[in-house]
Enzyme design. Structure first.
Site, PDB file in Angstrom:
ATOM      1  CE1 TYR A 162      -3.328  -2.899   0.743  1.00 48.57           C
ATOM      2  CE2 TYR A 162      -4.601  -0.866   0.807  1.00 48.57           C
ATOM      3  CZ  TYR A 162      -4.548  -2.242   0.685  1.00 48.57           C
ATOM      4  OH  TYR A 162      -5.700  -2.961   0.513  1.00 48.57           O
ATOM      5  CE  LYS A 213       1.496 -18.195  -1.379  1.00 49.43           C
ATOM      6  NZ  LYS A 213       0.856 -19.508  -1.198  1.00 49.43           N
ATOM      7  CG  ASP A 246      -2.061 -20.532   0.426  1.00 54.77           C
ATOM      8  OD1 ASP A 246      -1.484 -20.376   1.521  1.00 54.77           O
ATOM      9  OD2 ASP A 246      -1.545 -21.167  -0.513  1.00 54.77           O
ATOM     10  CG  ASP A 270      -8.366  -4.877   1.973  1.00 53.07           C
ATOM     11  OD1 ASP A 270      -9.298  -4.356   2.601  1.00 53.07           O
ATOM     12  OD2 ASP A 270      -8.345  -4.969   0.725  1.00 53.07           O
TER      13      ASP A 270
HETATM   14  C1  IPM Z   1     -10.453  -0.956   3.446  1.00 55.13           C
HETATM   15  C2  IPM Z   1     -10.552  -0.611   1.974  1.00 55.13           C
HETATM   16  C3  IPM Z   1      -9.342   0.192   1.518  1.00 55.13           C
HETATM   17  C4  IPM Z   1      -8.120  -0.699   1.722  1.00 55.13           C
HETATM   18  C5  IPM Z   1      -9.444   0.710   0.077  1.00 55.13           C
HETATM   19  C6  IPM Z   1     -10.611   1.628  -0.094  1.00 55.13           C
HETATM   20  C7  IPM Z   1      -8.203   1.397  -0.389  1.00 55.13           C
HETATM   21  O1  IPM Z   1     -10.749  -1.753   1.223  1.00 55.13           O
HETATM   22  O2  IPM Z   1     -10.336  -0.044   4.272  1.00 55.13           O
HETATM   23  O3  IPM Z   1     -10.544  -2.134   3.792  1.00 55.13           O
HETATM   24  O4  IPM Z   1      -7.799  -1.511   0.847  1.00 55.13           O
HETATM   25  O5  IPM Z   1      -7.495  -0.579   2.770  1.00 55.13           O
HETATM   26 MN    MN Z   2     -11.138  -3.543   2.423  1.00 54.09          MN
END
Ligand code: IPM
Ligand code: MN
Ligand code: NAD
Length: 386
Positions: A162, A213, A246, A270
């Site tokens: 990210y 992973k 997984d 996420d």
């Molecule tokens: C979350 C969302 C975000 C993320 C997106 C909107 C960038 O899916 O907060 O879970 O991936 O963190």
């Molecule tokens: Mn999310």
């Protein structure tokens, strides 16, 4: 979006003259960012419930609303205004966030700047995402009950895939190359792993699973392995294990009872938190906190802006309301948090819920019901003061 009772920020958002406040005091200042789509529908319901739960106490909450989101971006080209990070950090105790995402902004630039920007710039390295089945009928798993589905996911929230390091080369040609780097620092991995262990210990949770992973991503997740194996030695009282992501995805469905605490990287956290949310009734119910202990932190439901139901008034506000409970608990207000959670359980029991949970109530009706419930259930204010 109802703005009733909310102060609007001054034009120069960074100038909010000296209102003293940090976490845990008798008063708290909350920045409210409803955002896009159903974010703007569910957040006012959470604010309504917060106001109701605090009404009989000496704990006034001050709400300031910010209109950051797709409309503002499309209108003014502004995502996160200059000075916003410093203002939130210095003048607010917590941020109540709805969701960002709009089909008119396919790049998702505003979400990257505002949501991911705040996670990174406020250094909110803990993404805490509890998975708790609140009513047996809500799980899609056969023969599972409340006692089987109660775990918490700790997602590293500032690094990994990210960080936005990467780029494209020869874009638009047949030779195009796209690179997205997975950035993992020793410090970043260690602090989230340690936080998860500390949380387990402080809350009497006996089992912790780290998931990565490392069998394929040998460099990035090799670091997770080394850090985890080092840190776990300090926590002999916690039964810690490792699963590849997984396998974790499979195991969490096969037998969710085996998990108390899960700690993992940004992207896997996420994904696994949406999977967990569904096991406990769906995205409409799932809360989360983006936390840096002792600093201004951001609380948001796990779900997004849900363009497919936005504007229909049927979004489930319970995820946002449970998020508000996490937020007040973070502020040190446990009785209020418990009162909100009790109201949500009661709404589920009474089937006072939106269509996603099989009910026929709309978003506002559920919010009104919860607000009434917490008002009625409030113990004498004297017993709830800090
Ligand atoms: C979350 C969302 C975000 C993320 C997106 C909107 C960038 O899916 O907060 O879970 O991936 O963190
Ligand atoms: Mn999310
Ligand atoms: P989503 O979470 O918005 O919706 C997924 C599904 O769950 C949809 O069918 C939706 O109707 C349903 N749903 C979600 N929340 C609900 C609620 N409260 N009540 C009832 N049903 C609910 O995920 P998506 O469709 O993949 O994403 C839509 C947009 O939201 C995208 O732009 C995405 O980037 C964004 N998003 C933002 C956040 C955030 O701001 N934290 C989180 C996830 C997705």
């Amino acid at each position: 979006m109802a703005t009733d009772g909310m102060l609007q920020p001054s034009k120069e958002a960074s100038v909010l003259p000296g209102i003293p406040m940090r976490s845990g005091g008798a008063r708290a200042r909350i920045a409210v960012i409803p955002g896009d789509g159903i974010g703007a529908e569910v957040t006012p319901e959470a604010v309504k419930v917060l106001k109701a739960v605090c009404a009989p106490t000496d704990r006034p909450l001050e709400f300031f609303q910010f209109d950051w989101g797709a409309d503002k971006y499309l209108r003014e080209g502004v995502t996160l205004p200059p000075g916003a990070v410093e203002m939130l950090r210095d003048e607010f105790d917590a941020i109540l966030f709805g969701a960002l995402g709009d089909p008119r902004v396919p790049s998702n630039q505003h979400a990257a700047d505002i949501l991911l920007g705040l996670r990174s710039k406020l250094d909110l390295y803990v993404n805490q995402r509890p998975v708790e089945l609140l009513d047996d009928r809500l799980t899609p798993l056969r023969d599972r009950t409340e006692k089987d589905i109660r775990l918490i996911v700790f997602r590293e929230n500032t690094e990994g895939l990210y960080v936005g390091v990467g780029g494209t080369f020869k874009q638009g040609t047949p030779d195009e190359i796209a690179v997205q780097e997975d950035v993992n620092s020793r410090k970043g991995v260690e602090r989230i792993v340690r936080y998860a262990f500390e949380y387990a210990r402080a809350n009497g949770l006996k089992r912790l699973c780290m998931s990565d992973k490392s069998n394929a991503m040998t460099f990035a997740h090799g670091l997770w392995q080394r850090v985890f194996n080092e840190v776990r030695r300090e926590y002999g009282d916690i039964d810690s294990c490792h699963l590849f992501i997984d396998t974790l995805a499979m195991e969490i469905v096969r037998d969710p009872r085996q998990f108390d605490v899960i700690v993992t990287c940004n992207l896997f956290g996420d994904i696994i938190s949406d999977l967990g949310a569904q096991l406990a009734g769906g995205l409409g119910l799932a809360p989360s906190g983006n936390i840096h202990p002792g600093k201004t932190s951001l609380f948001e439901p796990v779900h997004g802006s849900a363009p497919n139901i936005a504007g229909k008034g049927i979004a489930n506000p319970l995820g946002s309301v449970l998020t508000a409970a996490m937020m007040v608990e973070f502020l040190g207000w446990k009785p209020e948090a418990l009162a909100i959670r009790a109201a949500v359980r009661a709404a589920l029991k009474e089937n006072c819920v939106t269509p996603d949970l099989g009910g026929n109530k709309d978003t506002v009706e559920v919010g009104d019901w919860l607000a009434k419930f917490v008002e009625k259930a409030a113990p004498a204010s004297s017993s709830r003061k800090s």
